[in-house]
Design a protein around this motif. Sequence first.
Motif, mmCIF file in Angstrom:
data_model
loop_
_atom_site.group_PDB
_atom_site.id
_atom_site.type_symbol
_atom_site.label_atom_id
_atom_site.label_comp_id
_atom_site.label_asym_id
_atom_site.label_seq_id
_atom_site.Cartn_x
_atom_site.Cartn_y
_atom_site.Cartn_z
ATOM 1 N N LYS A 15 -3.790 -23.400 -1.213
ATOM 2 C CA LYS A 15 -3.462 -22.176 -1.931
ATOM 3 C C LYS A 15 -4.302 -22.137 -3.212
ATOM 4 C CE LYS A 15 -0.644 -20.162 0.820
ATOM 5 N NZ LYS A 15 -1.065 -18.868 1.387
ATOM 6 N N ASP A 104 -3.505 -15.679 1.700
ATOM 7 C CA ASP A 104 -2.280 -15.057 2.201
ATOM 8 C C ASP A 104 -2.477 -13.975 3.257
ATOM 9 O OD1 ASP A 104 -0.945 -16.562 0.068
ATOM 10 O OD2 ASP A 104 -1.603 -14.959 -1.257
ATOM 11 N N GLU A 122 3.368 -11.293 0.655
ATOM 12 C CA GLU A 122 3.046 -12.644 0.188
ATOM 13 C C GLU A 122 1.818 -12.620 -0.728
ATOM 14 O OE1 GLU A 122 2.057 -17.068 2.057
ATOM 15 O OE2 GLU A 122 2.328 -15.373 3.409
ATOM 16 N N HIS A 126 2.011 -13.897 -4.520
ATOM 17 C CA HIS A 126 1.184 -15.021 -4.961
ATOM 18 C C HIS A 126 0.122 -14.600 -5.974
ATOM 19 C CE1 HIS A 126 2.233 -17.718 -1.283
ATOM 20 N NE2 HIS A 126 3.162 -17.727 -2.206
ATOM 21 N N GLN A 129 2.171 -14.723 -9.090
ATOM 22 C CA GLN A 129 2.627 -16.087 -9.404
ATOM 23 C C GLN A 129 1.476 -17.016 -9.798
ATOM 24 O OE1 GLN A 129 4.701 -17.450 -5.889
ATOM 25 N NE2 GLN A 129 6.678 -16.732 -6.651
ATOM 26 N N MET A 130 0.365 -16.915 -9.056
ATOM 27 C CA MET A 130 -0.760 -17.828 -9.292
ATOM 28 C C MET A 130 -1.866 -17.192 -10.120
ATOM 29 S SD MET A 130 -1.046 -19.802 -5.674
ATOM 30 C CE MET A 130 0.363 -19.785 -4.588
#
Length: 178
Positions: A15, A104, A122, A126, A129-130
């Motif tokens: 990821k 993703d 997703e 993400h 989040q990332m």
Amino acid sequence: MSPAPGSNIRIESYKHDHSLHRIWDKSTLIHTSDAVVIGGNDRVKVTEADGREWRTREPAICTFGRGQWFNTIAMIRDDGIYYYCNIGSPFSMKGQLLSYIDYDLDVKVFPDMTYSILDEEEFLLHSKQMNYPPFVVERVQTALREVLDWVSARRGPFQNGFVQRWYERYLLVRDDEE
């Protein structure tokens, strides 16, 4: 120096935060060039980030274009060829290890060349989040359009006969090894 056709490689996806996503234990290298790396596997062990293990159910031809932000897994089933296209960073190859970052989004392509775009939620989650940089988000969106264009144009691994030709080669190099 790249491994020779017939040798086994391991495929790892990560990821954006460099955490492990998935490992394909063993794929047989069929072809490598300045443009592409092609591998094949059958009933290979896959390990998920949480440690769960499973085996693929059918033979598959995996195509990694150099510099491309996607890769394809063509699964050869009794009722036709199904494709799973991972949108991800260009791959890196070090020795017997091929790795890339999975971003993703995926495209599942059916034997009749219809498709479904998967994991859009997703990707959005993400990316927040990332903290995906804007250039990554742009590259992912461009790669998604590129995959759909390739499917529509029957280009690369989607062209008629591509998977069959490389599967026959896989059987030859795999048999040489066994």
